[in-house]
Design a protein around this motif. Structure first.
Motif, PDB file in Angstrom:
ATOM      1  N   ASN A  43      33.490  71.319  17.359  1.00  0.00           N
ATOM      2  CA  ASN A  43      33.301  71.603  18.792  1.00  0.00           C
ATOM      3  C   ASN A  43      33.172  70.316  19.586  1.00  0.00           C
ATOM      4  O   ASN A  43      33.745  70.171  20.669  1.00  0.00           O
ATOM      5  N   TRP A  44      32.412  69.370  19.055  1.00  0.00           N
ATOM      6  CA  TRP A  44      32.235  68.080  19.724  1.00  0.00           C
ATOM      7  C   TRP A  44      33.576  67.363  19.823  1.00  0.00           C
ATOM      8  O   TRP A  44      33.938  66.833  20.864  1.00  0.00           O
ATOM      9  N   LEU A  45      34.335  67.379  18.746  1.00  0.00           N
ATOM     10  CA  LEU A  45      35.644  66.734  18.724  1.00  0.00           C
ATOM     11  C   LEU A  45      36.618  67.429  19.673  1.00  0.00           C
ATOM     12  O   LEU A  45      37.411  66.770  20.349  1.00  0.00           O
ATOM     13  N   SER A  46      36.528  68.734  19.751  1.00  0.00           N
ATOM     14  CA  SER A  46      37.375  69.486  20.670  1.00  0.00           C
ATOM     15  C   SER A  46      37.083  69.084  22.119  1.00  0.00           C
ATOM     16  O   SER A  46      38.005  68.906  22.915  1.00  0.00           O
ATOM     17  N   ASP A  47      35.810  68.931  22.439  1.00  0.00           N
ATOM     18  CA  ASP A  47      35.432  68.468  23.788  1.00  0.00           C
ATOM     19  C   ASP A  47      35.991  67.077  24.061  1.00  0.00           C
ATOM     20  O   ASP A  47      36.432  66.780  25.165  1.00  0.00           O
ATOM     21  N   LEU A  48      35.976  66.236  23.038  1.00  0.00           N
ATOM     22  CA  LEU A  48      36.485  64.878  23.187  1.00  0.00           C
ATOM     23  C   LEU A  48      37.989  64.884  23.448  1.00  0.00           C
ATOM     24  O   LEU A  48      38.479  64.165  24.312  1.00  0.00           O
ATOM     25  N   THR A  49      38.717  65.716  22.725  1.00  0.00           N
ATOM     26  CA  THR A  49      40.173  65.746  22.876  1.00  0.00           C
ATOM     27  C   THR A  49      40.604  66.386  24.192  1.00  0.00           C
ATOM     28  O   THR A  49      41.672  66.068  24.700  1.00  0.00           O
ATOM     29  N   LYS A  50      39.775  67.261  24.743  1.00  0.00           N
ATOM     30  CA  LYS A  50      40.105  67.874  26.027  1.00  0.00           C
ATOM     31  C   LYS A  50      40.062  66.856  27.156  1.00  0.00           C
ATOM     32  O   LYS A  50      40.730  67.014  28.159  1.00  0.00           O
ATOM     33  N   ARG A  99      32.610  55.494  31.115  1.00  0.00           N
ATOM     34  CA  ARG A  99      31.216  55.221  30.726  1.00  0.00           C
ATOM     35  C   ARG A  99      30.398  56.501  30.755  1.00  0.00           C
ATOM     36  O   ARG A  99      29.645  56.796  29.822  1.00  0.00           O
ATOM     37  N   GLU A 100      30.550  57.283  31.818  1.00  0.00           N
ATOM     38  CA  GLU A 100      29.784  58.526  31.933  1.00  0.00           C
ATOM     39  C   GLU A 100      30.164  59.509  30.829  1.00  0.00           C
ATOM     40  O   GLU A 100      29.293  60.158  30.243  1.00  0.00           O
ATOM     41  N   LEU A 101      31.441  59.608  30.544  1.00  0.00           N
ATOM     42  CA  LEU A 101      31.881  60.489  29.467  1.00  0.00           C
ATOM     43  C   LEU A 101      31.357  60.008  28.117  1.00  0.00           C
ATOM     44  O   LEU A 101      30.940  60.813  27.277  1.00  0.00           O
ATOM     45  N   LEU A 102      31.354  58.690  27.913  1.00  0.00           N
ATOM     46  CA  LEU A 102      30.808  58.115  26.684  1.00  0.00           C
ATOM     47  C   LEU A 102      29.330  58.464  26.538  1.00  0.00           C
ATOM     48  O   LEU A 102      28.889  58.913  25.471  1.00  0.00           O
ATOM     49  N   ILE A 103      28.582  58.283  27.598  1.00  0.00           N
ATOM     50  CA  ILE A 103      27.143  58.592  27.557  1.00  0.00           C
ATOM     51  C   ILE A 103      26.934  60.070  27.238  1.00  0.00           C
ATOM     52  O   ILE A 103      26.106  60.420  26.385  1.00  0.00           O
ATOM     53  N   ASP A 104      27.701  60.949  27.892  1.00  0.00           N
ATOM     54  CA  ASP A 104      27.590  62.386  27.610  1.00  0.00           C
ATOM     55  C   ASP A 104      27.851  62.681  26.142  1.00  0.00           C
ATOM     56  O   ASP A 104      27.121  63.437  25.509  1.00  0.00           O
ATOM     57  N   ARG A 105      28.890  62.075  25.594  1.00  0.00           N
ATOM     58  CA  ARG A 105      29.268  62.334  24.200  1.00  0.00           C
ATOM     59  C   ARG A 105      28.226  61.806  23.224  1.00  0.00           C
ATOM     60  O   ARG A 105      27.923  62.445  22.226  1.00  0.00           O
ATOM     61  N   VAL A 106      27.675  60.645  23.509  1.00  0.00           N
ATOM     62  CA  VAL A 106      26.645  60.069  22.636  1.00  0.00           C
ATOM     63  C   VAL A 106      25.388  60.940  22.674  1.00  0.00           C
ATOM     64  O   VAL A 106      24.770  61.189  21.634  1.00  0.00           O
ATOM     65  N   LEU A 107      25.031  61.423  23.854  1.00  0.00           N
ATOM     66  CA  LEU A 107      23.834  62.262  23.971  1.00  0.00           C
ATOM     67  C   LEU A 107      23.999  63.587  23.231  1.00  0.00           C
ATOM     68  O   LEU A 107      23.009  64.165  22.789  1.00  0.00           O
ATOM     69  N   ILE A 129      42.311  58.924  19.535  1.00  0.00           N
ATOM     70  CA  ILE A 129      42.936  60.121  20.099  1.00  0.00           C
ATOM     71  C   ILE A 129      43.952  59.742  21.173  1.00  0.00           C
ATOM     72  O   ILE A 129      45.000  60.367  21.302  1.00  0.00           O
ATOM     73  N   GLN A 130      43.666  58.696  21.934  1.00  0.00           N
ATOM     74  CA  GLN A 130      44.565  58.251  23.000  1.00  0.00           C
ATOM     75  C   GLN A 130      45.658  57.304  22.484  1.00  0.00           C
ATOM     76  O   GLN A 130      46.417  56.766  23.274  1.00  0.00           O
ATOM     77  N   ASN A 131      45.709  57.088  21.169  1.00  0.00           N
ATOM     78  CA  ASN A 131      46.680  56.171  20.551  1.00  0.00           C
ATOM     79  C   ASN A 131      46.598  54.761  21.134  1.00  0.00           C
ATOM     80  O   ASN A 131      47.612  54.111  21.353  1.00  0.00           O
ATOM     81  N   GLN A 132      45.388  54.284  21.369  1.00  0.00           N
ATOM     82  CA  GLN A 132      45.194  52.944  21.924  1.00  0.00           C
ATOM     83  C   GLN A 132      44.613  51.978  20.900  1.00  0.00           C
ATOM     84  O   GLN A 132      44.163  50.905  21.261  1.00  0.00           O
ATOM     85  N   LEU A 133      44.626  52.343  19.629  1.00  0.00           N
ATOM     86  CA  LEU A 133      44.079  51.453  18.607  1.00  0.00           C
ATOM     87  C   LEU A 133      45.144  50.580  17.972  1.00  0.00           C
ATOM     88  O   LEU A 133      44.945  50.024  16.911  1.00  0.00           O
TER      89      LEU A 133
END
Length: 152
Positions: A43-50, A99-107, A129-133
């Motif tokens: 579920n967490w990963l799904s939120d991240l990919t959305k 940054r805000e999305l990162l903070i939300d995900r970490v929390l 996920i964004q193919n930026q690595l």
């Protein structure tokens, strides 16, 4: 959940992506992870990919304002983690919206890992996920330059 995310990154990074949810659930179960933990991680990963940022205005990405952290955020993200988030912004890896999305995900992550470890994992997964690595400078910035032992 943190351990599952590490497992996914370690086992699927080179393959370019994860299998479908049912296959992944089966593989994680075989690897010894519990059903609740698997569901929470998926579920967490799904939120991240959305990339769901509906509760933040798009203009936040260009904001130049200063971010103050709530006491509850400071309790969940230690000084080292907060410093790393600031570092990511100053290095141009994150804009204020990211940054805000990162903070939300970490929390939303649980476990007893340090906030710095969680932040690095979230950033890695997001970039993956964004193919930026593909840029080795990003990895160097994330892991070498962020380590105080390697700063000049």
């Amino acid at each position: 959940m943190y351990e599952i995310l590490i497992y996914l990154f370690e086992n699927y990074f080179d393959r370019g992506g994860c299998p479908d949810s049912a296959t992944l659930t089966h593989k994680l179960t075989i690897a010894g992870f519990g059903e609740d933990e698997i569901n929470q991680a998926l579920n967490w990963l799904s939120d991240l990919t959305k990339g769901d940022n509906d509760h933040y205005p798009a203009t936040l990405a260009q904001s130049k304002s200063l971010r103050w952290f709530m006491p509850s955020e400071m309790e969940a993200i230690d000084k080292e983690g907060l410093g790393f988030i600031l570092f990511l912004e100053q290095a141009g890896i994150l804009n204020p919206l990211q940054r805000e999305l990162l903070i939300d995900r970490v929390l939303k992550m649980n476990g007893n890992n340090s906030s710095l470890e969680k932040i690095k994992l979230v950033v890695l997964l997001d970039l993956w996920i964004q193919n930026q690595l593909t840029d080795p400078n990003v990895l160097e910035t994330l892991f070498i330059a962020s380590n105080p032992r390697y700063r000049h």
